[in-house]
Design an enzyme around this catalytic site. Structure first.
Site, PDB file in Angstrom:
ATOM      1  N   ASN A  74       9.981   7.995   4.103  1.00  0.00           N
ATOM      2  CA  ASN A  74       8.849   9.017   3.535  1.00  0.00           C
ATOM      3  C   ASN A  74       7.595   9.663   4.477  1.00  0.00           C
ATOM      4  O   ASN A  74       7.809   8.732   5.583  1.00  0.00           O
ATOM      5  CB  ASN A  74       8.038   8.178   2.482  1.00  0.00           C
ATOM      6  N   ILE A 122       5.665  -6.107   7.297  1.00  0.00           N
ATOM      7  CA  ILE A 122       5.715  -4.851   8.444  1.00  0.00           C
ATOM      8  C   ILE A 122       5.391  -3.402   7.690  1.00  0.00           C
ATOM      9  O   ILE A 122       5.612  -3.202   6.375  1.00  0.00           O
ATOM     10  CB  ILE A 122       6.857  -4.820   9.365  1.00  0.00           C
ATOM     11  N   ILE A 177       4.545  11.022   3.835  1.00  0.00           N
ATOM     12  CA  ILE A 177       3.625  11.511   2.951  1.00  0.00           C
ATOM     13  C   ILE A 177       2.395  12.129   3.668  1.00  0.00           C
ATOM     14  O   ILE A 177       1.923  13.151   3.146  1.00  0.00           O
ATOM     15  CB  ILE A 177       2.969  10.359   1.793  1.00  0.00           C
ATOM     16  N   SER A 191       0.753  -1.189  -0.120  1.00  0.00           N
ATOM     17  CA  SER A 191      -0.045  -0.064  -0.055  1.00  0.00           C
ATOM     18  C   SER A 191       0.759   1.293  -0.152  1.00  0.00           C
ATOM     19  O   SER A 191       1.787   1.390   0.683  1.00  0.00           O
ATOM     20  CB  SER A 191      -1.013  -0.036   1.243  1.00  0.00           C
ATOM     21  N   GLY A 222       8.646  -5.518   3.031  1.00  0.00           N
ATOM     22  CA  GLY A 222       9.786  -4.883   3.741  1.00  0.00           C
ATOM     23  C   GLY A 222      11.062  -5.205   2.989  1.00  0.00           C
ATOM     24  O   GLY A 222      11.760  -5.873   3.277  1.00  0.00           O
ATOM     25  N   CYS A 273       0.397   3.695  10.557  1.00  0.00           N
ATOM     26  CA  CYS A 273       1.133   4.843   9.712  1.00  0.00           C
ATOM     27  C   CYS A 273       2.032   5.886  10.898  1.00  0.00           C
ATOM     28  O   CYS A 273       1.282   6.364  11.688  1.00  0.00           O
ATOM     29  CB  CYS A 273       0.146   5.669   8.854  1.00  0.00           C
TER      30      CYS A 273
END
Ligand code: FAD
Ligand code: FMN
Ligand code: FES
Lengths: 260, 206
Positions: A68, A190, A70, A20, A242, A129
């Site tokens: 990242n 993960i 985002i 994702s 991962g 997240c």
């Protein structure tokens, strides 16, 4: 050779799927190869309303990986169902929808809506997240909260439910056990590890959000170790991710028990 | 290692040749500079949208570049010339030693060079040169560091302009949302790699 796998009630042609957030909603990569060749497609996180994400810079290269932050940018669950999912209908590849939120209610609403969409064949509950203050990480680090949330989402969804675990915990096994007891049909392991990079010119964190999630080959040994630990206590399917970049990496995860 | 975004400076379809010009900045461009003639590199592209020159014919145009933003303007000037425009180029560099393609640009069109430290050409910024020239133009095109683009956007706000903008990128194809920029459109943002890197100066907020 038959590569098909059973995944919490779904049958996949093969165990390979993009993670994702690394694949948008599929359109971009469909110019490069036939998406029918994938085992499944995991789409970018959906939240209740549209989110504009974090300020830029949002990514930074690091040794054998990247950071990242985002910030869960997405057009919101209703737009995703209306604008993004129809494109994916043409492929004979199951879509797994990633569900995010900042409160229990938001997760439940998003999960309920997505589980009713016919293109969506399974849900992936993103409680991991690390890049938004209220991005569900609290649910991903506390077994009790994780249990409650998984249970509530399971109650509103008829589709297989995978819970995506955060590696930013001291005891991954207790997290896995908690969500399994709450009814999860499988695990995704993960998500990224929280990290930081300093820009030597400005002497400040390079990423505007300061911290970011570390992904890529750098985290592969951690993913393998965590999956191995969880595999000792749980038999539900694990989607492994991962740092997978080569077929050897796929085999390493495969022989460890998971399904990506 | 992630891919590096590099502009197309020039191309020649007849001999299947693509020209890129880059500054050795860090690890990736250093690797690129160490490749040997005859070797192969893996390229994903061309990506995104370049300068749209449809309808820009027989007009006065100013082209403003800064540092590593100069390369994509080279082929742009060639195309503007072939569409009979009257083109002025203003190129800004840090210092005399960082100047490149001066002659190439001068062979194509009237070109002014500015350096931040005054070691060559005009002593100052491209915006100072624009102010001193005091010509009027129908359009402008610009590529360079964000600070320069912001200044140009402000200075030439009453002229129809296009700017090519930079951001750190992940995928380069619009999938990861790394390279967004706030914009005046219905979504409120653009993805630089896919929707740009060239935008109408009024569309994006730098
Ligand atoms: C649309 C676009 C066009 C460009 N065209 C040119 C060109 O024609 N010639 C040229 O010399 N340079 C160009 N650049 C800048 C160039 O991409 C960077 O200088 C280069 O990525 C630096 O990589 P490195 O490995 O040398 O540096 P490192 O610092 O080692 O790079 C680390 C990471 O940061 C990223 N990064 C660092 N600086 C930049 C930057 N300014 N913009 C975007 N990402 C950056 C790198 O891509 C890499 O992922 C362009 C940038 C963009 C966005
Ligand atoms: C740019 C980017 C965006 C991501 N977005 C999401 C997301 O929206 N939801 C999610 O559950 N994971 C997200 N992730 C995490 C990945 O799905 C994956 O768990 C992680 O990157 C580790 O795998 P990898 O090393 O193969 O990339 C994102 C990762 C990256 C690099
Ligand atoms: S770099 Fe991934 S969306 Fe632009």
């Amino acid at each position: 050779m038959n590569l098909s796998v059973q995944l919490g009630g779904l049958t996949l042609k093969n165990p390979v799927m993009p993670a994702s957030g690394c694949f948008g909603f599929g359109q971009e990569f469909s110019q490069f190869y036939d998406l029918n060749t994938l085992g499944a497609i995991v789409i970018k996180a959906a939240t209740g309303e549209a989110r504009f994400g974090n300020p830029t810079p949002r990514v930074a290269e690091t040794s054998s990986g990247m950071l990242n932050a985002i910030g869960l940018q997405n057009p919101g669950v209703d737009q995703i169902i209306k604008q993004e999912l129809p494109f994916l209908e043409q492929f004979d590849t199951p879509v797994i929808a990633n569900v995010a939120g900042s409160s229990e209610e938001e997760y439940v609403i998003v999960a309920e809506k997505l589980s009713k969409a016919s293109t969506v064949k399974a849900l992936e509950l993103n409680i991991s997240c690390p890049n938004v203050k209220e991005g569900g990480i609290q649910f991903g680090t506390d077994p009790e909260l994780a249990y409650q949330l998984t249970n509530k989402v399971k109650n509103v969804s008829s589709k297989p439910l995978f819970v995506k675990l955060s590696p930013n915990v001291t005891n991954i096994v207790s997290m896995a056990k908690a969500v399994e007891e709450a009814g999860a049909d499988g695990l995704s392991m993960i998500n990224t590890l929280t990290g930081m990079k300093i820009d030597l010119k400005t002497r400040k964190p390079l990423i505007a959000n300061e911290t970011g999630g570390l992904s890529g080959p750098a985290i592969k040994p951690i993913a393998i170790r965590m999956i191995h630990q969880v595999r000792q206590v749980s038999n539900i399917p694990i989607i492994g991710m991962g740092g997978i970049t080569t077929s050897e990496d796929v085999l390493e995860f495969y022989w460890q028990g998971p399904t990506q | 290692m992630l891919r590096r975004p590099i502009s197309i400076a020039d191309y020649d379809k007849q001999i299947n040749q693509l020209t890129i010009i880059y500054k050795v900045f860090g690890e990736g461009t250093d690797w690129l500079a160490r490749q040997l003639p005859g070797g192969q590199i893996n390229v994903l592209g061309p990506l995104g949208n370049g300068f749209d020159l449809s309808g820009i014919q027989g007009q006065t145009v100013i082209v403003i570049g800064g540092g590593v933003g100069v390369p994509p303007l080279y082929n742009l000037v060639k195309q503007l010339n072939s569409q009979f425009n009257d083109v002025t180029a203003i190129l800004g560099y840090q210092s005399k030693v960082s100047i490149f393609y001066e002659k190439e640009f001068k062979d194509l069109t009237q070109t002014y060079i500015a350096t931040d430290d005054g070691t060559y050409g005009y002593d100052g910024l491209v915006t100072d040169v624009i102010r001193e020239l005091r010509f009027s133009y129908d359009h402008y095109f610009s590529c360079g560091p964000t600070g320069m683009l912001k200044a140009v956007q402000h200075q030439l706000s009453d002229i129809d302009g296009y700017i090519s903008i930079e951001e750190r990128m992940g995928c380069g194809v619009g999938a990861c949302f790394a390279c967004v920029c706030q914009a005046d459109n219905d979504k409120g943002y653009v993805k630089i790699c896919q929707d740009g890197p060239v935008f109408h100066a009024k569309e994006v907020t730098l």
